[in-house]
Design a protein around this motif. Structure first.
Motif, short mmCIF file in Angstrom:
data_model
loop_
_atom_site.label_atom_id
_atom_site.label_comp_id
_atom_site.label_asym_id
_atom_site.label_seq_id
_atom_site.Cartn_x
_atom_site.Cartn_y
_atom_site.Cartn_z
N ALA A 175 -49.21 14.26 4.39
CA ALA A 175 -48.46 14.48 3.16
C ALA A 175 -47.78 13.21 2.68
N TYR A 176 -47.46 12.31 3.59
CA TYR A 176 -46.86 11.02 3.22
C TYR A 176 -47.93 9.99 2.92
N ARG A 177 -48.95 9.94 3.77
CA ARG A 177 -50.00 8.92 3.61
C ARG A 177 -50.74 9.07 2.29
N ARG A 178 -50.89 10.31 1.79
CA ARG A 178 -51.68 10.51 0.58
C ARG A 178 -51.03 9.92 -0.67
N LEU A 179 -49.76 9.54 -0.56
CA LEU A 179 -49.06 8.93 -1.68
C LEU A 179 -49.45 7.47 -1.87
N PHE A 180 -50.12 6.88 -0.88
CA PHE A 180 -50.39 5.45 -0.86
C PHE A 180 -51.89 5.16 -0.93
N PRO A 181 -52.26 3.93 -1.23
CA PRO A 181 -53.67 3.55 -1.21
C PRO A 181 -54.27 3.77 0.18
N PRO A 182 -55.52 4.22 0.25
CA PRO A 182 -56.15 4.47 1.56
C PRO A 182 -56.11 3.25 2.48
N ALA A 183 -56.29 2.06 1.93
CA ALA A 183 -56.30 0.86 2.78
C ALA A 183 -54.96 0.66 3.49
N TYR A 184 -53.87 1.04 2.81
CA TYR A 184 -52.54 0.93 3.42
C TYR A 184 -52.34 2.03 4.45
N ALA A 185 -52.66 3.27 4.10
CA ALA A 185 -52.48 4.39 5.02
C ALA A 185 -53.35 4.23 6.27
N ASP A 186 -54.56 3.70 6.09
CA ASP A 186 -55.49 3.56 7.22
C ASP A 186 -55.17 2.36 8.11
N SER A 187 -54.21 1.53 7.69
CA SER A 187 -53.87 0.35 8.49
C SER A 187 -52.90 0.66 9.62
N ARG A 188 -52.45 1.90 9.72
CA ARG A 188 -51.38 2.24 10.66
C ARG A 188 -51.76 1.95 12.11
N THR A 189 -50.81 1.37 12.80
CA THR A 189 -50.93 1.06 14.21
C THR A 189 -49.58 1.32 14.87
N PRO A 190 -49.54 1.56 16.18
CA PRO A 190 -48.25 1.79 16.85
C PRO A 190 -47.32 0.60 16.69
N CYS A 191 -46.04 0.88 16.44
CA CYS A 191 -45.05 -0.18 16.37
C CYS A 191 -44.86 -0.79 17.76
N PRO A 192 -44.69 -2.09 17.84
CA PRO A 192 -44.42 -2.71 19.15
C PRO A 192 -43.10 -2.20 19.70
N GLU A 193 -43.04 -2.03 21.00
CA GLU A 193 -41.81 -1.59 21.64
C GLU A 193 -40.95 -2.80 21.98
N PRO A 194 -39.62 -2.62 22.09
CA PRO A 194 -38.88 -1.36 21.98
C PRO A 194 -38.68 -0.91 20.53
N HIS A 195 -38.51 0.41 20.36
CA HIS A 195 -38.24 0.98 19.04
C HIS A 195 -36.74 1.15 18.87
N ARG A 196 -36.26 0.88 17.68
CA ARG A 196 -34.85 1.10 17.38
C ARG A 196 -34.63 2.57 17.02
N LEU A 197 -33.57 3.14 17.55
CA LEU A 197 -33.20 4.52 17.23
C LEU A 197 -31.93 4.56 16.39
N SER A 198 -31.54 3.42 15.82
CA SER A 198 -30.29 3.35 15.06
C SER A 198 -30.48 3.65 13.58
N GLY A 199 -31.71 3.97 13.16
CA GLY A 199 -31.98 4.35 11.78
C GLY A 199 -32.69 5.68 11.73
N SER A 200 -33.57 5.83 10.75
CA SER A 200 -34.29 7.10 10.59
C SER A 200 -35.79 6.96 10.79
N SER A 201 -36.27 5.75 11.14
CA SER A 201 -37.71 5.57 11.31
C SER A 201 -38.26 6.42 12.44
N THR A 202 -37.39 6.83 13.38
CA THR A 202 -37.77 7.78 14.44
C THR A 202 -36.94 9.05 14.34
N TRP A 203 -35.62 8.92 14.20
CA TRP A 203 -34.73 10.09 14.15
C TRP A 203 -35.02 11.00 12.96
#
Length: 258
Positions: A175-203
């Motif tokens: 539902a989020y990816r469909r808002l963007f160009p396929p090339a952008y949505a298909d580029s997704r890869t895991p974020c390098p660790e460590p992940h920050r939990l002080s924002g909303s990118s995970t929470w």
């Protein structure tokens, strides 16, 4: 043009369950790791931002945040900690948009960095137009209009920019990816660790657009597997990175290139 977004603040009663979950999760990590609860609050919760203090910097904490943490650490009972947190939240101003971001509805973008890369953000503001969430199929035209305005703004004001990048759990959702160009949505890869939990990118995945804790999330975070050295892995959806040249977005949204 940029779309003004009024600072929003949900009533304390609406965020009580969400804050309680974060406090209990921080306490769980503290007990599992042997680290002080107060020290982990800035790392494993997004309360620092919810209270309007911006990005958390442990080397230079806001004095009001330091007082809040001290009071919280002196209250071992979960119900007392929650009451202290809600009182502090009531006394805090509405959470502002970070000064380095320009808003376009639920989206915001930063200025390009020295490499010509712009970062995009999503702010779960709810949806005043009805009970559906901001990513509902019926709201897709509004979201695309916001993105079109954002890229027109970038093209007009940042001709030196070359690339857009994102990092969020939301890229797990079609539902989020469909808002963007396929090339952008298909580029997704895991974020390098460590992940920050002080924002909303995970929470952000812990609550719905009404701010209510999603079913099963409390049990997952408080009773599920936990690696105290990598607490972000306790969340069901991990943050993903995306990026694509700005030319891809200009073509997709019909924006004239700079």
């Amino acid at each position: 043009m940029a779309m003004a977004v009024a600072a929003m603040k949900r009533p304390a009663a609406d965020v009580a369950d969400y804050f309680d979950l974060q406090l209990r999760f921080a306490d769980r990590v503290a007990q599992a790791s042997g680290r002080p609860f107060g020290e982990l609050l800035g790392e494993t919760t997004n309360l620092h931002r919810r209270f309007g203090f911006g990005r958390h910097d442990p080397a230079a904490p806001d004095p009001k945040w330091r007082d809040f943490v001290a009071g919280l650490s002196a209250r071992p009972a979960p119900e007392d900690r929650l009451a202290w947190t809600l009182a502090a939240y009531d006394a805090a101003p509405p959470e502002p948009l970070p000064p380095d971001q320009t808003a376009f509805g639920v989206f915001a973008c930063e200025r390009a960095d020295e490499d010509g890369q712009i970062r995009i953000h999503f702010h779960n503001l709810g949806d005043a137009e009805g009970p559906e969430g901001p990513l509902a199929h019926s709201r897709a035209p509004a979201r695309r209009a916001e993105l079109t305005a954002m890229f027109a703004h970038i093209a007009a004001t940042q001709p030196e920019a070359r690339r857009l990048a994102g990092a969020s759990w939301l890229y797990n959702l079609e539902a989020y990816r469909r808002l963007f160009p396929p090339a952008y949505a298909d580029s997704r890869t895991p974020c390098p660790e460590p992940h920050r939990l002080s924002g909303s990118s995970t929470w952000g995945q812990a609550v719905d657009h009404r701010g209510e804790v999603r079913p099963g999330m409390r049990e997952r975070l408080l009773e599920g597997p936990l690696d105290p050295d990598a607490p972000w892995r306790a969340f069901p959806l991990q943050a993903l990175m995306t990026k694509a040249p700005l030319a891809v977005f200009y073509d997709f949204y019909g924006v004239l290139r700079p």
